[in-house]
Design a protein around this motif. Structure first.
Motif, short mmCIF file in Angstrom:
data_model
loop_
_atom_site.label_atom_id
_atom_site.label_comp_id
_atom_site.label_asym_id
_atom_site.label_seq_id
_atom_site.Cartn_x
_atom_site.Cartn_y
_atom_site.Cartn_z
N GLN A 60 -9.42 4.15 0.69
CA GLN A 60 -8.69 5.27 0.37
C GLN A 60 -7.75 5.32 -0.50
O GLN A 60 -7.66 6.12 -1.51
CB GLN A 60 -8.22 5.98 1.81
CG GLN A 60 -7.88 7.58 1.50
CD GLN A 60 -8.91 8.29 1.01
OE1 GLN A 60 -9.99 8.24 1.68
NE2 GLN A 60 -8.63 9.05 0.05
N ALA A 61 -6.68 4.29 -0.55
CA ALA A 61 -5.95 3.99 -1.78
C ALA A 61 -6.84 3.78 -3.17
O ALA A 61 -6.36 4.54 -4.30
CB ALA A 61 -5.26 2.94 -1.78
N TRP A 62 -7.93 3.36 -3.14
CA TRP A 62 -8.69 3.36 -4.48
C TRP A 62 -9.18 4.49 -4.79
O TRP A 62 -9.29 5.00 -5.95
CB TRP A 62 -9.89 2.18 -4.13
CG TRP A 62 -9.55 0.92 -4.36
CD1 TRP A 62 -9.69 -0.16 -3.54
CD2 TRP A 62 -9.24 0.40 -5.60
NE1 TRP A 62 -9.37 -1.27 -3.93
CE2 TRP A 62 -9.23 -1.06 -5.68
CE3 TRP A 62 -9.41 0.65 -6.85
CZ2 TRP A 62 -8.72 -2.14 -6.68
CZ3 TRP A 62 -8.81 -0.02 -8.30
CH2 TRP A 62 -8.54 -1.55 -7.89
N MET A 120 -3.23 -2.36 -7.10
CA MET A 120 -4.54 -2.51 -6.37
C MET A 120 -5.43 -3.41 -7.06
O MET A 120 -5.86 -4.39 -6.01
CB MET A 120 -5.23 -0.99 -6.57
CG MET A 120 -4.51 0.12 -6.01
SD MET A 120 -4.41 -0.11 -4.00
CE MET A 120 -5.97 -0.05 -3.85
N VAL A 129 1.95 1.83 -3.52
CA VAL A 129 1.06 2.46 -4.31
C VAL A 129 0.99 4.06 -4.21
O VAL A 129 0.77 4.71 -4.94
CB VAL A 129 -0.60 1.78 -3.84
CG1 VAL A 129 -1.48 2.72 -4.46
CG2 VAL A 129 -0.71 0.42 -4.50
N THR A 130 0.93 4.49 -2.88
CA THR A 130 0.80 5.81 -2.58
C THR A 130 1.86 6.66 -3.07
O THR A 130 1.69 7.73 -3.73
CB THR A 130 0.61 6.14 -1.05
OG1 THR A 130 1.91 5.49 -0.40
CG2 THR A 130 -0.66 5.50 -0.41
N LEU A 168 0.89 -1.06 -0.12
CA LEU A 168 -0.09 0.02 -0.06
C LEU A 168 0.68 1.29 0.05
O LEU A 168 0.73 2.50 -0.61
CB LEU A 168 -0.99 0.08 1.33
CG LEU A 168 -2.28 0.79 1.09
CD1 LEU A 168 -2.96 0.30 -0.07
CD2 LEU A 168 -3.16 0.73 2.32
N TYR A 169 2.02 1.24 0.66
CA TYR A 169 2.77 2.31 0.65
C TYR A 169 3.50 2.35 -0.79
O TYR A 169 3.73 3.62 -1.29
CB TYR A 169 4.03 2.33 1.79
CG TYR A 169 3.55 2.38 3.29
CD1 TYR A 169 2.76 3.53 3.52
CD2 TYR A 169 4.43 1.80 4.19
CE1 TYR A 169 2.34 3.93 4.76
CE2 TYR A 169 3.99 1.80 5.60
CZ TYR A 169 3.14 3.09 5.65
OH TYR A 169 2.90 3.32 7.12
N LEU A 229 -7.90 2.08 4.99
CA LEU A 229 -6.82 2.63 4.09
C LEU A 229 -6.78 2.04 2.74
O LEU A 229 -6.34 2.71 1.56
CB LEU A 229 -5.20 2.10 4.79
CG LEU A 229 -5.22 2.72 6.17
CD1 LEU A 229 -4.15 2.20 6.94
CD2 LEU A 229 -5.15 4.20 6.13
N ASN A 281 -7.78 7.36 -4.16
CA ASN A 281 -6.70 8.21 -4.92
C ASN A 281 -6.40 7.63 -6.15
O ASN A 281 -6.28 8.51 -7.18
CB ASN A 281 -5.42 8.11 -4.09
CG ASN A 281 -5.58 8.87 -2.68
OD1 ASN A 281 -6.30 9.79 -2.48
ND2 ASN A 281 -4.95 8.19 -1.63
N ALA A 336 0.32 1.73 -10.20
CA ALA A 336 -0.37 1.71 -8.91
C ALA A 336 -1.54 0.75 -9.04
O ALA A 336 -2.19 0.13 -8.23
CB ALA A 336 -0.75 3.11 -8.50
#
Length: 855
Positions: free
Chosen positions: A553-555, A530, A514-515, A511-512, A550, A557, A526
């Motif tokens: 929230q990644a989705w 996902m 991805v961000t 996840l880090y 989290l 973004n 990214a």
């Protein structure tokens, strides 16, 4: 506003019960002189508890008296002639507040005005010695305002008489209230009713100035009479005799308050108004202030100067504070030592118990002994932290970051004999500093923990991996995104075979990654991660951690960066819903979820909803991250953008000015990124208000700084270039606009892809410039491409689609006037009115097309 002393003990019991599972250790000291201070320190421990995933609990439904707006009213705690004060629970702020309501037994329009006036005045002042108001409104026909709930008693109480007779305590009291008044006057206000009953001491020992019902806005004092008359015995002579209250009369009331608190009686005593007026008409001399603990008489002389009959002879609040500092630096200065008792050792078990159950030995008895020894070591360490005043000499003004800094300074020596516990403390501190956006401090703790592991030959694999993950997060906060991705890849390569694909720490590393990929505009990479690893979202009710939020929230973004705004908004709604159903939600995640939802709603043109959510988020961001922090200012900036898009230009300007004021007031919190974003938004607002020259200067300066700071392909840089090329076209500088638009469009295509929303808006910008250069056919083709793609992605009535359709209509007027007829334009105007409202500035632009046709 006070809840009374029993509430102090109730709160202490509740917090201790939540942290440790038992409130028994508090029983021994509940009636001691130290209980108030201990309750406040418990509150600070609770802040740390919440920072690491703990959760406050709302009120028991059985306590509920009634609801007033979003407040749940729990208990009547005070009553006067016109109003009642209740203890209430604020679900937005997630804490108890004091609610002051006007009585409803008769019509009181004037008193209603005073209530709401008090709320507006208090909201203008933010200072730790001034009661914080959170809102003022009318619900169910009852006007009211809600403020901090202050546990304590006023300076009128005799319980403080002996303490304030001491030299240092007297100085502290005078200094605290003078600082509060300085904040009031700096905001352009006059308090108008300073008296002992309006100064309260809270559980932290801070003196709080309250009740602005008699206050005046000094900027309007010449145009309006006083709203209230204050309290006669503490009013300045000139006010008693008919003058309008001002900053000088406030100083007199301040001196009269000090005189009463320090000597036990007011400076002039009178039984009625006529007698008091006669005394002041006769220039009645006030007895000199004398204190046994003030052998040199400096405090007394300072109070006497405040009580001068001549307003011009009274010192202002700055001079009062300078004199207090001078007195403090005298040889007889004394230092007070504050201790909080042995209760501190009990507090931290619930805070970090889950962090110290990692020891592994072959012998169960040895394991238990090690765990107990390290638990004791951590408890003793945090007890010392609680007992330590700050390095600046402040004894009570200690926030969460202060406490973490104390811990960081003390942990290496105090836990030297307990290396296992030292690693735990370093790890907890690193996590906390990352949460507070202090990555440099987090990295320092990570380095210290690793040194301890190596020097003591410790094998704590779970802790070591946690430190690696925190290093990735710190690199991300510092915008070292390439480093963060490399660290995440190394982590996955090293531990995937050991831990497995579904391990929580492996998922964190992904996840880090991805961000950080998103931050570098590597959107497709990214998205691949996902889709492969984060399609399943754990149910919040059964989740052990908040990882599901989290992921959602990644989705959000990812979808935003792809220009799929409707899907981003749907995921943002899911993320907030997930948190609301999760039993151990972190408050700062809730704040972020609100902010992200508001941004997503703004992207799909639900501006009214976005504005409401931004306003809900504001108090949370201030409470969690601090007034003037980067996150707090950022919400104000985003609110201004939503207000502008909704056509509320004046509201937008006020919000942006509030953001700029916060940046000026808290320069240490301001970052280059924040300054650039505010500058970009201000430039857009100036352009919308017709100040093109100022707007262009700001845009060009911001563009150069953005390129230097973020690079050419960063989304903020490219958005700024879009704005600048649009402004150039508005000024009919079409060749300059074309050159910039082509350069921007090429970079956007490389960074985001041909179908991204920003790329499509860049296409439209280029078309506008081409039409201005007489190349209408080329322009029309670009307009059509952009419009078709935007309508498919966002809908034909989205502001972006309408924007392109307006510019297309302008081009059509020059290329094929017969198609751009009045009926076609009027239909476009109606669509603007339905989608944006009749007064929106984009609707006005659509009407301008009809005006141009008629000309």
């Amino acid at each position: 506003m006070t809840a009374g002393k029993p509430r102090i003990h109730d709160r202490a019991h509740r917090i201790l019960q939540r942290l440790t599972g038992s409130a028994e250790p508090l029983e021994e000291i509940v009636d001691s002189d130290r209980s108030d201070r201990i309750a406040e320190r418990l509150h600070q421990i609770e802040q740390l508890f919440l920072l690491h995933g703990g959760q406050r609990t709302g009120p028991d439904p059985a306590e509920l008296l009634f609801e007033w707006g979003h407040l749940q009213v729990l208990e009547l705690i005070g009553e006067g002639s016109f109003g009642q004060v209740y203890r209430a629970y604020d679900s937005v702020l997630d804490r108890e507040v004091a609610l002051k309501l006007l009585k409803t037994d008769q019509e009181r329009p004037f008193q209603s005005q005073v209530f709401l006036h008090e709320g507006r005045q208090l909201a203008m002042v933010r200072h730790r010695n001034v009661l914080a108001v959170h809102g003022a409104a009318v619900n169910d026909g009852r006007p009211g305002l809600w403020t901090d709930l202050v546990d304590g008693e006023t300076a009128q109480s005799d319980r403080y008489r002996n303490e304030l007779a001491q030299h240092s305590a007297a100085l502290e009291f005078i200094e605290s209230v003078a600082r509060a008044l300085q904040a009031v006057h700096s905001a352009g206000l006059v308090h108008g009713d300073i008296k002992p009953g309006n100064v309260m001491r809270d559980v932290a020992g801070d003196w709080i100035l309250m009740d602005f019902g008699a206050s005046l806005d000094s900027r309007n004092s010449r145009q309006a009479p006083p709203i209230a008359s204050g309290t006669p015995l503490y009013m300045a002579p000139e006010v008693v005799l008919g003058a309008v209250p001002d900053v000088h009369s406030d100083i007199y009331s301040l001196g009269a308050t000090f005189y009463r608190v320090l000597t036990g009686s007011p400076p002039i005593e009178s039984q009625d108004w006529s007698e008091l007026k006669a005394l002041h008409q006769g220039n009645r001399t006030i007895p000199l202030t004398r204190l046994e603990s003030d052998p040199q008489g400096r405090i007394g002389r300072l109070v006497d100067r405040m009580l001068s009959l001549d307003p011009q002879q009274r010192p202002d609040s700055g001079q009062i504070l300078a004199e207090i500092q001078s007195i403090r630096e005298a040889p007889h200065r004394r230092f007070r030592r504050i201790a909080f008792g042995s209760i501190a050792a009990v507090l931290v078990v619930g805070l970090i118990a889950s962090s110290i159950g990692f020891f592994r030995t072959e012998n169960a008895l040895e394991q238990a002994r090690l765990e107990q020894a390290n638990t004791d070591a951590v408890n003793q360490f945090l007890q010392r932290i609680l007992l330590t005043p700050s390095a600046t000499g402040r004894a009570r003004d200690v926030n969460v970051e202060d406490m973490l800094r104390f811990a960081a300074e003390d942990s290496q020596s105090s836990l030297a004999a307990q290396p296992n516990a030292q690693v735990v403390v370093n790890r907890v501190l690193a996590d906390s500093f990352n949460v507070l956006d202090r990555p440099e401090l987090a990295l320092e703790q990570i380095g210290l923990a690793r040194e301890t592991l190596v020097q003591n030959n410790l094998s704590l694999p779970q802790e070591a991996r946690a430190l690696d993950l925190m290093e990735i997060r710190a690199a991300e906060i510092q915008e070292r995104h390439e480093d963060a991705i490399a660290l995440a890849d190394a982590f996955i390569d090293r531990y995937l075979g050991v831990l497995g694909d579904s391990d929580r720490q492996i998922r964190w590393a992904r996840l880090y990654k991805v961000t950080n990929l998103l931050a570098l505009s590597r959107i497709e990479s990214a998205l691949e991660i996902m889709v492969e690893h984060f399609t399943d979202i754990p149910l919040p009710e059964a989740a052990q951690r908040d990882f599901g939020y989290l992921i959602l929230q990644a989705w959000v973004n990812v979808y935003k960066r792809l220009g799929r705004y409707q899907e981003a908004a749907e995921r943002a709604e899911e993320a907030l819903d997930w948190l609301q159903r999760y039993p151990r939600v972190r408050p700062f995640y809730k704040a972020y979820a609100l902010g992200n939802l508001a941004l997503a709603l703004s992207d799909i043109n639900e501006q009214d909803r976005a504005i409401g959510v931004f306003k809900d988020a504001l108090p949370l961001f201030e409470q969690i991250f601090g007034r003037g922090s980067r996150d707090h200012v950022g919400i104000w900036v985003n609110l201004a953008s939503a207000q502008r898009e909704a056509g509320r230009v004046i509201d937008a300007q006020q919000s942006l000015e509030q953001a700029l004021e916060l940046m000026r007031s808290f320069p240490q919190e301001s970052t280059t990124e924040l300054q650039l974003v505010v500058q970009m938004n201000l430039a857009n607002l100036l352009n919308a208000n017709g100040e093109a020259s100022r707007s262009e200067a700001l845009m060009r300066d911001a563009r150069e700084r953005m390129i230097e700071h973020w690079g050419r392909s960063h989304s903020n840089t490219l958005i700024q270039e879009l704005n600048l090329s649009e402004l150039l076209s508005q000024q009919q500088r079409f060749e300059e606009a074309r050159a910039l638009a082509e350069e921007t469009l090429e970079t956007m295509g490389e960074a985001f892809g041909e179908s991204h929303v920003l790329t499509l808006l860049g296409l439209d910008n280029l078309a506008v410039a081409l039409n201005g250069l007489g190349r209408g056919e080329e322009a029309l083709e670009l307009h059509d491409r952009a419009l078709a793609a935007l309508a498919e992605q966002l809908g034909s009535d989205h502001p972006y689609a309408l924007r392109v359709e307006r510019s297309r209509m302008t081009t059509l007027q020059s290329v094929s006037p017969g198609e751009a007829n009045a009926g076609t334009i009027e239909a476009l105007i109606r669509r603007h009115e339905e989608a944006l409202g009749p007064d929106h500035f984009d609707t006005e632009k659509a009407r301008g097309l009809l005006d141009a046709l008629e000309r």
